[in-house]
Scaffold this motif. Structure first.
Motif, short mmCIF file in Angstrom:
data_model
loop_
_atom_site.label_atom_id
_atom_site.label_comp_id
_atom_site.label_asym_id
_atom_site.label_seq_id
_atom_site.Cartn_x
_atom_site.Cartn_y
_atom_site.Cartn_z
N ILE A 83 6.74 -90.60 -15.34
CA ILE A 83 5.68 -91.03 -16.26
C ILE A 83 5.26 -92.48 -16.03
CG2 ILE A 83 7.36 -91.60 -18.08
CD1 ILE A 83 5.18 -90.73 -20.10
N ARG A 87 1.41 -93.42 -14.94
CA ARG A 87 0.57 -94.31 -15.75
C ARG A 87 0.12 -95.54 -14.95
NH1 ARG A 87 0.27 -94.41 -21.21
NH2 ARG A 87 0.69 -96.66 -21.24
N GLU A 88 0.99 -96.03 -14.08
CA GLU A 88 0.61 -97.16 -13.22
C GLU A 88 -0.58 -96.78 -12.33
OE1 GLU A 88 2.41 -99.53 -9.32
OE2 GLU A 88 3.74 -98.32 -10.57
N MET A 90 -2.77 -94.31 -12.83
CA MET A 90 -3.95 -94.07 -13.65
C MET A 90 -4.60 -95.38 -14.09
SD MET A 90 -2.66 -90.89 -16.04
CE MET A 90 -4.27 -90.60 -16.77
N ARG A 91 -3.81 -96.37 -14.45
CA ARG A 91 -4.34 -97.66 -14.85
C ARG A 91 -5.09 -98.32 -13.71
NH1 ARG A 91 -6.45 -100.25 -18.69
NH2 ARG A 91 -4.79 -99.57 -20.11
N LYS A 94 -8.39 -96.58 -13.32
CA LYS A 94 -9.24 -96.96 -14.45
C LYS A 94 -9.86 -98.34 -14.23
CE LYS A 94 -8.74 -97.01 -19.53
NZ LYS A 94 -9.04 -95.65 -19.95
N TRP A 104 -8.54 -85.51 -15.11
CA TRP A 104 -7.29 -85.52 -14.35
C TRP A 104 -6.63 -84.15 -14.46
CZ3 TRP A 104 -4.88 -89.59 -11.68
CH2 TRP A 104 -5.50 -90.85 -11.78
N TYR A 119 1.37 -89.70 -23.59
CA TYR A 119 1.15 -91.05 -23.06
C TYR A 119 0.33 -91.06 -21.76
CZ TYR A 119 4.27 -92.67 -26.67
OH TYR A 119 4.82 -92.96 -27.90
N VAL A 120 0.35 -89.98 -21.04
CA VAL A 120 -0.52 -89.88 -19.87
C VAL A 120 -1.97 -89.66 -20.30
CG1 VAL A 120 -1.11 -88.37 -17.93
CG2 VAL A 120 1.24 -89.16 -18.21
N SER A 121 -2.17 -88.80 -21.30
CA SER A 121 -3.52 -88.52 -21.78
C SER A 121 -4.21 -89.77 -22.31
CB SER A 121 -3.48 -87.45 -22.88
OG SER A 121 -2.99 -86.22 -22.38
N LEU A 123 -4.32 -92.63 -21.09
CA LEU A 123 -4.91 -93.46 -20.03
C LEU A 123 -6.07 -92.79 -19.30
CD1 LEU A 123 -1.94 -95.32 -18.30
CD2 LEU A 123 -3.85 -96.30 -19.56
#
Length: 399
Positions: A83, A87-88, A90-91, A94, A104, A119-121, A123
Motif C-alpha cells: 500500500i 500510494r507513492e 499514485m501521488r 497525480k 485506476w 486509502y488507495v481510492s 489518491l
C-alpha cells in the motif's frame, strides 16, 4: 559493404567518449539490485483471499470516461502490504502526469483489505477499481511438469543474478501480465492501458496526454525503461523458442527491417534486450490481436514461464519485434521515472527543466540496459543527445 556516413561516425565517437566518462564515473561502484524476500506459498495465497468490501465492479461503467479523449486506465498488480508503494506511485502520477483523471485498476491474486481500498481510492483523481486475478488463469497450468518446474525454480533461485528466479508467485505474475491480464472483465471496454509497478515515482511534468500521443500517431506500445539480460541463462530458452516460432510461423511476422527486432539481435540471435521494463503504455487492440495471443499461446504451451526467467517485458518485446512496425513503437524520453530496478531522466535539457530527477542517477547507461542499440534503429538523432548528456553530467558539470 558501404562506408558509414560522417554523421554516423561522429555520433559513435560521441558515444565512445561518453562511455569513457561513464566508466571513470562508475569505476569501483557496485550495482545494487533489490531482491524481495516475500514469497507466499500457493496454499497461503489461497488462504488469504480477502473479499474487497466495495468498488468491486465486474466492469468499468462507460460513463467513467465521459469528457476523456481515450478510454484509458492506469493499471497495477499489488498486494495489501504494497500500500505504501502504491500510494507513492499514485501521488507522483497525480502531481506530474496530465492524465490523472483516468481511472485506476488494481488486481491481486489474494484480494484487498478494506484499508487498502480506502486509502488507495483517496489518491485517485478518477475512480479506482479493484479485482481478483482469475484463479484459473493465475494457477499453474496442467501441462506444466511439476517436478521439472520445482527443480527449475531451485536452480533459478540459486542464481543471484536472476531477479526472483525461485519465486513461484513471481513466475505466475509474469505469465499473467504477459498474456492474460487484459482478458479480465475490468478491461472489457478499455482502449489503452498504462501498466506500472508499485514504488515507481514519476519525476517530470508531462503536459501532453501519453494515451493521446500514442492514439494520434497510430502507435501501439510506448516505453521508457529497457532491460538487458546479463547472463545467458536468462534468455537461452527464449532464444530457442524464438527460432522455432520464426521457423513455424514466419508468414505471420513482419520483416526485421520494418521492426525493432533487428536491434534486439546479436549475431542474428536474441540476447535478452527488453523494452517496457517496469512500465509500458499499450493499445488493447494490439494485446487482444490474434498475433499477440498466438505468440503467447505458443510460448505458454512450452511451460517456459515456469521453467525459465521469462518476464512480461521480455515477452512483449518479442511480440513488438515480430508484429509491430518500428513507427508503431514509441520511446517516451520525456517521462522521467525512478524505481529501485531502473531510472530515466530525459536526455534533452529543455525536457529536464520540467523534471526533478537527478541526472547523475540515470541508469540508461548501465550494462543491464539496451536503449542505445534500440535508439540507433528507432531515433538515431537522440543518441547524440544521449552522448552529450552522459559527457555533461558524468563529468561533474551542472546545467
Amino acid at each position: 559493404m558501404s562506408m558509414p556516413s560522417s554523421t554516423k561516425i561522429m555520433r559513435w565517437c560521441l558515444i565512445a567518449l561518453a562511455f569513457g566518462f561513464i566508466w571513470r564515473a562508475t569505476r569501483g561502484r557496485q550495482c545494487h539490485v533489490v531482491h524481495y524476500t516475500r514469497e507466499p506459498s500457493v496454499e497461503r495465497i489461497k488462504a488469504q483471499r480477502h473479499d474487497v468490501p466495495f468498488n468491486r465492479q465486474k466492469t468499468i461503467p462507460p460513463k467513467i470516461w465521459d469528457g476523456l479523449p481515450v478510454r484509458g486506465v492506469f493499471y497495477m498488480t499489488a498486494h495489501n502490504e504494497d500500500i505504501g508503494q502504491v500510494r507513492e506511485t499514485m501521488r507522483s502520477v497525480k502531481d506530474n502526469i496530465n492524465t490523472a483523471d483516468y481511472p485506476w485498476v488494481f488486481l491481486s491474486s489474494s484480494g484487498f483489505t478494506y484499508e487498502f481500498v480506502k486509502y488507495v481510492s483517496m489518491l485517485a483523481n478518477g475512480r479506482a477499481f479493484f479485482g481478483y486475478m482469475d484463479p484459473e488463469a493465475f494457477a499453474v497450468p496442467q501441462w506444466v511438469h511439476t517436478r521439472f518446474m520445482e527443480s527449475s525454480l531451485r536452480a533459478l533461485g540459486s542464481n543471484k543474478d536472476i531477479y526472483m528466479g525461485g519465486s513461484l508467485l513471481h513466475h505466475q505474475t509474469m505469465r499473467y501480465q504477459s498474456g492474460l491480464f487484459y482478458h479480465h472483465p475490468l478491461f472489457q471496454d478499455v482502449q489503452m492501458v498504462w501498466k506500472m509497478e508499485p514504488g515507481m515515482s514519476f519525476k517530470c511534468n508531462v503536459a501532453d496526454d501519453p494515451f493521446m500521443t500514442l492514439r494520434q500517431a497510430n502507435q501501439s506500445l510506448g516505453f521508457v525503461l529497457t532491460a538487458q539480460s546479463l547472463t545467458q541463462m536468462e534468455y537461452k530458452d527464449m532464444r530457442t523458442f524464438i527460432k522455432q516460432y520464426l521457423k513455424d510461423h514466419h508468414r505471420m511476422i513482419k520483416h526485421p527491417k520494418e521492426t525493432i527486432f533487428k536491434a534486439m539481435l546479436l549475431d542474428d540471435a536474441y540476447y535478452g534486450c527488453q523494452i517496457g521494463h517496469l512500465t509500458e503504455i499499450l493499445d488493447m487492440q494490439f494485446l487482444k490481436s490474434f498475433h499477440h495471443q498466438h505468440l503467447f499461446n505458443f510460448m505458454d504451451n512450452s511451460g517456459g514461464f515456469f521453467y525459465a526467467p521469462w518476464s512480461d517485458a521480455m515477452f512483449r518485446s518479442i511480440a513488438a519485434g515480430f508484429f509491430l512496425r518500428m513507427d508503431q513503437v514509441r520511446y517516451f524520453n520525456e517521462i522521467g521515472v525512478i524505481h529501485p530496478q531502473g531510472s530515466h531522466c530525459p536526455f534533452d535539457l529543455d525536457l529536464r527543466r520540467q523534471c526533478s530527477c537527478d541526472p547523475q542517477r540515470n541508469q540508461d547507461f548501465a550494462p543491464n540496459r539496451c536503449i542505445i542499440q534500440l535508439l540507433d534503429e528507432m531515433n538515431p538523432s537522440l543518441l547524440t543527445d544521449m552522448a552529450r548528456y552522459a559527457i555533461h553530467h558524468l563529468n561533474g558539470t551542472v546545467d
